[in-house]
Design a protein around this motif. Structure first.
Motif, PDB file in Angstrom:
ATOM      1  N   TYR A  11      35.621  35.215  31.246  1.00 25.79           N
ATOM      2  CA  TYR A  11      34.741  34.261  31.977  1.00 25.79           C
ATOM      3  C   TYR A  11      35.165  33.034  31.618  1.00 25.79           C
ATOM      4  O   TYR A  11      35.363  32.294  32.579  1.00 25.79           O
ATOM      5  CB  TYR A  11      33.237  34.670  31.799  1.00 25.79           C
ATOM      6  CG  TYR A  11      32.331  33.833  32.647  1.00 25.79           C
ATOM      7  CD1 TYR A  11      32.151  33.956  33.876  1.00 25.79           C
ATOM      8  CD2 TYR A  11      31.609  32.873  31.891  1.00 25.79           C
ATOM      9  CE1 TYR A  11      31.459  33.066  34.744  1.00 25.79           C
ATOM     10  CE2 TYR A  11      30.847  32.097  32.661  1.00 25.79           C
ATOM     11  CZ  TYR A  11      30.657  32.110  34.002  1.00 25.79           C
ATOM     12  OH  TYR A  11      30.003  31.391  34.750  1.00 25.79           O
ATOM     13  N   ALA A  14      38.602  32.226  33.139  1.00 28.71           N
ATOM     14  CA  ALA A  14      39.038  32.627  34.429  1.00 28.71           C
ATOM     15  C   ALA A  14      39.279  31.305  35.372  1.00 28.71           C
ATOM     16  O   ALA A  14      38.572  30.517  35.472  1.00 28.71           O
ATOM     17  CB  ALA A  14      37.795  33.676  35.072  1.00 28.71           C
ATOM     18  N   ASP A  15      39.932  31.628  36.346  1.00 32.03           N
ATOM     19  CA  ASP A  15      40.205  30.689  37.471  1.00 32.03           C
ATOM     20  C   ASP A  15      38.882  30.614  38.442  1.00 32.03           C
ATOM     21  O   ASP A  15      38.442  31.624  38.512  1.00 32.03           O
ATOM     22  CB  ASP A  15      41.447  31.031  38.351  1.00 32.03           C
ATOM     23  CG  ASP A  15      42.800  30.774  37.541  1.00 32.03           C
ATOM     24  OD1 ASP A  15      42.720  30.222  36.633  1.00 32.03           O
ATOM     25  OD2 ASP A  15      43.707  31.434  38.130  1.00 32.03           O
ATOM     26  N   LYS A  16      38.737  29.373  38.831  1.00 33.57           N
ATOM     27  CA  LYS A  16      37.373  29.395  39.684  1.00 33.57           C
ATOM     28  C   LYS A  16      37.996  28.972  41.210  1.00 33.57           C
ATOM     29  O   LYS A  16      38.830  27.906  41.487  1.00 33.57           O
ATOM     30  CB  LYS A  16      36.745  28.192  39.150  1.00 33.57           C
ATOM     31  CG  LYS A  16      36.000  28.533  37.944  1.00 33.57           C
ATOM     32  CD  LYS A  16      35.133  27.619  37.184  1.00 33.57           C
ATOM     33  CE  LYS A  16      34.864  27.990  35.526  1.00 33.57           C
ATOM     34  NZ  LYS A  16      35.998  28.282  34.996  1.00 33.57           N
ATOM     35  N   CYS A  18      35.827  27.726  44.860  1.00 30.81           N
ATOM     36  CA  CYS A  18      34.525  27.281  45.410  1.00 30.81           C
ATOM     37  C   CYS A  18      34.475  27.840  46.916  1.00 30.81           C
ATOM     38  O   CYS A  18      35.473  27.890  47.472  1.00 30.81           O
ATOM     39  CB  CYS A  18      34.578  25.764  45.595  1.00 30.81           C
ATOM     40  SG  CYS A  18      33.059  25.140  46.062  1.00 30.81           S
ATOM     41  N   LEU A 146      38.086  36.450  37.923  1.00 26.78           N
ATOM     42  CA  LEU A 146      38.098  35.377  38.752  1.00 26.78           C
ATOM     43  C   LEU A 146      36.644  35.065  39.161  1.00 26.78           C
ATOM     44  O   LEU A 146      35.852  35.811  39.223  1.00 26.78           O
ATOM     45  CB  LEU A 146      38.798  35.636  40.275  1.00 26.78           C
ATOM     46  CG  LEU A 146      38.937  34.807  41.268  1.00 26.78           C
ATOM     47  CD1 LEU A 146      39.793  33.622  40.888  1.00 26.78           C
ATOM     48  CD2 LEU A 146      39.256  35.587  42.797  1.00 26.78           C
ATOM     49  N   VAL A 147      36.301  33.550  39.021  1.00 24.44           N
ATOM     50  CA  VAL A 147      35.058  33.331  39.245  1.00 24.44           C
ATOM     51  C   VAL A 147      34.923  32.536  40.598  1.00 24.44           C
ATOM     52  O   VAL A 147      35.879  31.628  40.935  1.00 24.44           O
ATOM     53  CB  VAL A 147      34.484  32.127  38.277  1.00 24.44           C
ATOM     54  CG1 VAL A 147      33.146  31.466  38.733  1.00 24.44           C
ATOM     55  CG2 VAL A 147      34.582  32.854  36.928  1.00 24.44           C
ATOM     56  N   LEU A 148      33.892  32.994  41.531  1.00 22.62           N
ATOM     57  CA  LEU A 148      33.448  32.233  42.745  1.00 22.62           C
ATOM     58  C   LEU A 148      32.270  31.495  42.566  1.00 22.62           C
ATOM     59  O   LEU A 148      31.407  32.101  42.254  1.00 22.62           O
ATOM     60  CB  LEU A 148      33.313  33.367  43.819  1.00 22.62           C
ATOM     61  CG  LEU A 148      34.466  34.317  43.935  1.00 22.62           C
ATOM     62  CD1 LEU A 148      34.113  35.530  45.191  1.00 22.62           C
ATOM     63  CD2 LEU A 148      35.736  33.623  44.434  1.00 22.62           C
ATOM     64  N   GLU A 149      32.518  30.144  42.803  1.00 24.19           N
ATOM     65  CA  GLU A 149      31.341  29.353  42.715  1.00 24.19           C
ATOM     66  C   GLU A 149      30.581  28.917  43.998  1.00 24.19           C
ATOM     67  O   GLU A 149      31.401  28.424  44.927  1.00 24.19           O
ATOM     68  CB  GLU A 149      31.765  27.948  41.911  1.00 24.19           C
ATOM     69  CG  GLU A 149      30.863  27.325  41.615  1.00 24.19           C
ATOM     70  CD  GLU A 149      30.869  26.098  40.307  1.00 24.19           C
ATOM     71  OE1 GLU A 149      30.708  26.206  39.220  1.00 24.19           O
ATOM     72  OE2 GLU A 149      31.653  25.105  40.884  1.00 24.19           O
ATOM     73  N   ARG A 156      27.406  31.490  40.387  1.00 24.33           N
ATOM     74  CA  ARG A 156      28.683  32.021  40.100  1.00 24.33           C
ATOM     75  C   ARG A 156      28.683  33.585  40.273  1.00 24.33           C
ATOM     76  O   ARG A 156      27.945  34.306  39.766  1.00 24.33           O
ATOM     77  CB  ARG A 156      29.254  31.712  38.442  1.00 24.33           C
ATOM     78  CG  ARG A 156      29.579  29.993  38.682  1.00 24.33           C
ATOM     79  CD  ARG A 156      30.210  29.763  37.253  1.00 24.33           C
ATOM     80  NE  ARG A 156      30.874  28.457  37.312  1.00 24.33           N
ATOM     81  CZ  ARG A 156      31.372  27.763  36.138  1.00 24.33           C
ATOM     82  NH1 ARG A 156      31.625  28.559  35.220  1.00 24.33           N
ATOM     83  NH2 ARG A 156      31.826  26.532  36.188  1.00 24.33           N
ATOM     84  N   PHE A 158      31.105  36.481  39.361  1.00 21.25           N
ATOM     85  CA  PHE A 158      32.477  36.976  38.437  1.00 21.25           C
ATOM     86  C   PHE A 158      33.032  38.240  38.957  1.00 21.25           C
ATOM     87  O   PHE A 158      32.414  39.080  38.794  1.00 21.25           O
ATOM     88  CB  PHE A 158      31.870  36.980  36.900  1.00 21.25           C
ATOM     89  CG  PHE A 158      32.874  37.034  35.950  1.00 21.25           C
ATOM     90  CD1 PHE A 158      34.207  36.380  36.169  1.00 21.25           C
ATOM     91  CD2 PHE A 158      32.502  37.802  34.754  1.00 21.25           C
ATOM     92  CE1 PHE A 158      35.158  36.606  34.909  1.00 21.25           C
ATOM     93  CE2 PHE A 158      33.458  38.049  33.737  1.00 21.25           C
ATOM     94  CZ  PHE A 158      34.854  37.421  33.971  1.00 21.25           C
ATOM     95  N   VAL A 221      24.697  35.400  35.777  1.00 25.81           N
ATOM     96  CA  VAL A 221      26.019  35.463  36.640  1.00 25.81           C
ATOM     97  C   VAL A 221      26.024  36.784  37.504  1.00 25.81           C
ATOM     98  O   VAL A 221      25.755  37.821  36.845  1.00 25.81           O
ATOM     99  CB  VAL A 221      27.399  35.139  35.974  1.00 25.81           C
ATOM    100  CG1 VAL A 221      28.565  35.327  36.853  1.00 25.81           C
ATOM    101  CG2 VAL A 221      27.356  33.885  35.158  1.00 25.81           C
TER     102      VAL A 221
END
Length: 297
Positions: A11, A14-16, A18, A146-149, A156, A158, A221
């Protein structure tokens, strides 16, 4: 290494990305694309997957595959897999060129974590229609997480495959791959279940889901995984663990859609229409739920 420590490290690194009201993302996993033999579980649902991908392509969704897209435990080579399911790969290649395909890897296709493997086997493929090699996923990097914000709430999401911290499918994955490739693949033909599989072993499935759910609730998360093949979308306030299911359910495939700031669990299956005509239909199984509501105090 425990599930908690594996997910913690993943976590943090990981790339984020938006996401907002205008984002359209579909999450699918566990296609287990094979070579068209009796062990190719994807073969029976290939037309459903093609119809679903066509729908998401037309509506400008980004397709995120949460691991185990290709069955690389039972199959040593990827070329026959691509050749067998070339229509699917052609669609995925077009999405990739348009920046609308993100690949994560799971335990069954963990070889994708190696950049050399990706560049050697996934950069190009032989197109029989054109009788020449064409680009497939050049310079593609498969991610483990991968993280979506969410822009509205700051919450977030995850994305992982879900095998992290599983002794047999993570730490000892090479041994498990050997057993699947040389033992359980043959034994399953006689009706016995693979005990290493979280998707086929009920106790392992529940244990894996409890670990993932505990991590999600502890960290606040929304964790979305595959791996267990059991589709789950909780209501906001119930839990922070969701699962997109798989593409190898009997006679249907499942997915999670993110659109207009909400998340929805859907199922694609063959249905009977007027005059007994068969068609592929999309059915909402749960939701939609506002993503921001998952992060309300």
């Amino acid at each position: 290494m425990s599930t908690k420590s594996r997910l913690d490290a993943l976590y943090l690194g990981a790339d984020k990305i938006c996401i907002g009201e205008g984002s359209r993302i579909v999450l699918m996993s566990d296609c287990h694309r094979g070579v068209g033999n009796h062990g190719d579980n994807f073969l029976y649902n290939q037309n459903l997957a093609a119809a679903a991908l066509s729908y998401y392509d037309r509506r400008q969704f980004t397709y995120v595959e949460l691991g185990d897209g290709d069955e690389l435990w039972e199959n040593r080579r990827i070329e026959p897999v691509i050749r067998m399911h070339d229509d699917i790969f052609e669609t995925l290649s077009r999405l990739y060129r348009q920046g609308r395909f993100i690949m994560l890897y799971g335990n069954h296709d963990r070889k994708k974590e190696q950049p050399r493997f990706m560049e050697r086997y996934y950069a190009h493929y032989y197109c029989e229609h054109e009788d020449r090699y064409q680009e497939l996923f050049p310079h593609c990097v498969a991610k483990e997480g991968l993280v979506l914000e969410d822009a509205a709430s700051g919450g977030r999401i995850f994305l992982v495959h879900g095998h992290q911290g599983d002794l047999m499918n993570d730490t000892l994955w090479r041994l498990t791959r050997f057993l699947v490739r040389h033992v359980w693949r043959r034994v399953e033909l006689w009706g016995m279940q693979d005990p290493t599989s979280a998707a086929k072993n009920y106790k392992r499935k529940k244990k894996t889901e409890r670990r993932l759910s505990a991590w999600a609730d502890e960290n606040g998360v929304l964790l979305v995984a595959g791996h267990t093949h059991r589709p789950v979308l909780p209501k906001p306030g119930e839990s922070l663990y969701a699962n997109d299911g798989s593409c190898v359910h009997p006679r249907n495939i499942t997915a999670l859609e993110i659109e207009c700031g909400s998340i929805t669990l859907v199922k694609w299956r063959t249905e009977v229409g007027k005059h007994n005509a068969l068609y592929v239909g999309r059915e909402v199984m749960d939701g939609p739920y506002r993503i921001a509501d998952y992060f309300m105090p």
